[in-house]
Design a protein around this motif. Sequence first.
Motif, short mmCIF file in Angstrom:
data_model
loop_
_atom_site.label_atom_id
_atom_site.label_comp_id
_atom_site.label_asym_id
_atom_site.label_seq_id
_atom_site.Cartn_x
_atom_site.Cartn_y
_atom_site.Cartn_z
N ILE A 84 0.84 -1.19 0.00
CA ILE A 84 0.00 0.00 0.00
C ILE A 84 0.89 1.25 0.00
CG2 ILE A 84 -1.89 -1.15 1.19
CD1 ILE A 84 -1.00 0.26 3.76
N PRO A 85 0.39 2.39 -0.50
CA PRO A 85 1.22 3.60 -0.56
C PRO A 85 1.45 4.20 0.82
CG PRO A 85 -1.00 4.07 -1.36
CD PRO A 85 -0.92 2.58 -1.16
N THR A 86 2.71 4.37 1.15
CA THR A 86 3.11 4.97 2.42
C THR A 86 4.28 5.91 2.17
OG1 THR A 86 4.60 3.11 2.88
CG2 THR A 86 2.38 3.00 3.82
N GLU A 87 4.40 6.95 2.99
CA GLU A 87 5.50 7.91 2.86
C GLU A 87 5.98 8.34 4.24
OE1 GLU A 87 3.92 10.23 -1.20
OE2 GLU A 87 3.88 11.22 0.77
N LEU A 88 7.26 8.54 4.37
CA LEU A 88 7.83 9.15 5.57
C LEU A 88 7.96 10.64 5.30
CD1 LEU A 88 9.14 8.94 8.39
CD2 LEU A 88 11.34 8.61 7.22
N VAL A 89 7.21 11.45 6.04
CA VAL A 89 7.17 12.89 5.76
C VAL A 89 7.82 13.74 6.85
CG1 VAL A 89 5.10 12.65 4.35
CG2 VAL A 89 4.87 13.20 6.79
N ALA A 90 8.02 13.16 8.04
CA ALA A 90 8.59 13.97 9.13
C ALA A 90 9.34 13.08 10.10
CB ALA A 90 7.48 14.72 9.87
N MET A 91 10.35 13.66 10.75
CA MET A 91 11.12 12.99 11.79
C MET A 91 11.32 13.95 12.95
SD MET A 91 14.05 11.20 9.36
CE MET A 91 14.80 10.20 10.65
N ALA A 92 11.43 13.38 14.15
CA ALA A 92 11.71 14.21 15.32
C ALA A 92 12.56 13.41 16.29
CB ALA A 92 10.42 14.65 16.00
N ASP A 93 13.55 14.07 16.86
CA ASP A 93 14.42 13.44 17.86
C ASP A 93 15.06 14.53 18.69
OD1 ASP A 93 15.69 10.51 18.32
OD2 ASP A 93 17.20 12.03 18.76
N LEU A 94 15.56 14.16 19.86
CA LEU A 94 16.26 15.14 20.67
C LEU A 94 17.52 15.63 19.98
CD1 LEU A 94 16.00 13.57 24.25
CD2 LEU A 94 14.52 15.29 23.19
N PHE A 95 18.11 14.79 19.12
CA PHE A 95 19.42 15.08 18.55
C PHE A 95 19.41 14.96 17.04
CE2 PHE A 95 19.94 12.83 22.65
CZ PHE A 95 20.31 13.94 23.42
N LYS A 96 19.88 15.99 16.35
CA LYS A 96 19.87 15.98 14.89
C LYS A 96 20.78 14.90 14.32
CE LYS A 96 19.94 18.96 10.84
NZ LYS A 96 20.60 17.96 9.98
#
Length: 444
Positions: free
Chosen positions: A61-73
Motif C-alpha cells: 500500500i502507498p506509504t510515505e515518511l514525511v517527518a522525523m523528530a528526535d532530541l538530537f539531529k
Amino acid sequence: MERRDFIRNSALAGAGIITSSGVLANGLGFHNNSVGALKIAYIGCGGRGARAVKAALDLDIPTELVAMADLFKDKMDGKEKVLLNNVKDKSRIKVTEETKFTGFQGYKDAIALADVVFITTPAAFKPTIFAEAIKQGKHVFIEKPVCVDSVGFKQIIAAASLAKQNNLYVAGGLQRRYSTGYQAVVNEIHNGAIGDILSAECYWMGGPIGDLSRPRKEHWTEMEFQNRHWRSFAWVSGGNVEEYHVHNIDIVNWVLQESHPQSVLAMGGKSPDKNFSGSLGGFDSLISNFKYKNDVSVHSYSRNIPNCKNKNGEYFYGTKGKCVIAGGAKIYNHKGKEIFSASSKEHGRFHGAHDTVQKVLMESIYHNKKYFNDAFYAAESSMTGAFGRMSGWSGKEMKWDKAIESKVTLFDYTDGTSMNSTPPVLPDTLGNYPVPTPGKTIVI
C-alpha cells in the motif's frame, strides 16, 4: 468505504472533541482528504523505530515518511541514511530539512504533518507524545514500554480512551501478541489444555541494556549526557524490567486473561559496576511475586548483568499439566507427556513478529479493516512492570489500586523541558548515581 471517505470520517470523528480544545481541524494531517499515501511521522530515531518505519514503507500500500523528530539531529540524520540505504523504494522518503524537528518539543510539529505517528522514543516521553498524537487526530504505532510510572499509565489510558472514541487505530510494540506461534499456544491454554492455572514464572535474564563506556563530551549538559545514554538511566527507560522484561509480563497477563495483578511483593538490587548498568538511579535485578485473581501466584525474574546465566521465557502450571514457552512452546499433561508443540519451523520466530505489527496497522488504516487499539493492554503490562519496580524500590508490598493512584513520577515532561533542565538523578562528587533504598525510597 473508500480511503477518501475513511480518512474524512476519521478526521471528523476527532474534530468533535479536538476542535473544542482549540486544535484546528485542518491540523489533523489528512491533507485535504486526498487519496494518497499514508503519511508517517517517525518520532524517536533509534534502531527499533528505523525497523518499524522500513517495514511500513516497504508495504504494497502507498506509504510515505514525511517527518522525523528526535532530541538530537545527528541521530535523525543517521537513521535517515539507514532508511535511504535499506528501503526498497527510496522515493517514499519525503523528509526534508524543514520537516526534521529537534529538541524536546519537536514532536508536536512532526505529528501535525502525518496521518500515522510512530512513537519510538524512550518510555518516559511516550505518554505525553501519545496524548498529543491522539489530540491531533492521528493513528499511532507506540513501541513498548509505553509508560514508566502510574502518572504516565493514567495518561496513556486517557489518550487510549479518546483514540477509541474517535476510531483512531493504535498498534503496540509488544510484538509477541502478533506471533502466530504465541497465538497458537495461548489459544491451547485458553481452551483448557493445562486446566486451571495455579502459578506461573517468567524470566528475562540477559546481558546489560546500558553502556556508559562511551565518553562524555565537554559541551554536553547532564541532561544531554543522560539522554544520549538513555538505556543506562531508569528514569528515562523505566529500567531493565520495563525495557526488556515487559514482554514476558505481557504474555503472563495475556495467558491469565487478566489486565494486571492484584498485588506484588518484590526485591532487587544494583551491581556496583556502573558502566554496563541499565538502571542508574534504579536496580538492574528485580524479583517480583505478583498475585492475580483467585490467588494465582506469578514469579517474575529480571536481571541484566554480563557473564551470568541467561534465561528467557514463560512457564505456566495448571491442574492438568504445564506449558513451557522458550524459543518454541510445548504443553505437557500431568504425567509429563507432550500433548502440544509449536516451533519456529512452522510459525517463524516466536519473538520476531515486529514487522507484522506495522503491516497490520497500516493495512487496517488504509483498507478500513476492523478497529483495534493495543494501547490499553500495552499500558497495563507496562504498569505491571512499574508495579514490581515500585515494590522493589520501596521494600513494601503493593496493592494495584493504590499504586496506580500514586503521584510520584520518575520524570515530569513539560513544554519547558530542555537540555538545560535538571534530570531527575544526578551524580555525586565521585560520579556515582543514587540507588533506591528499600524501606526509605518513596514511591507513593
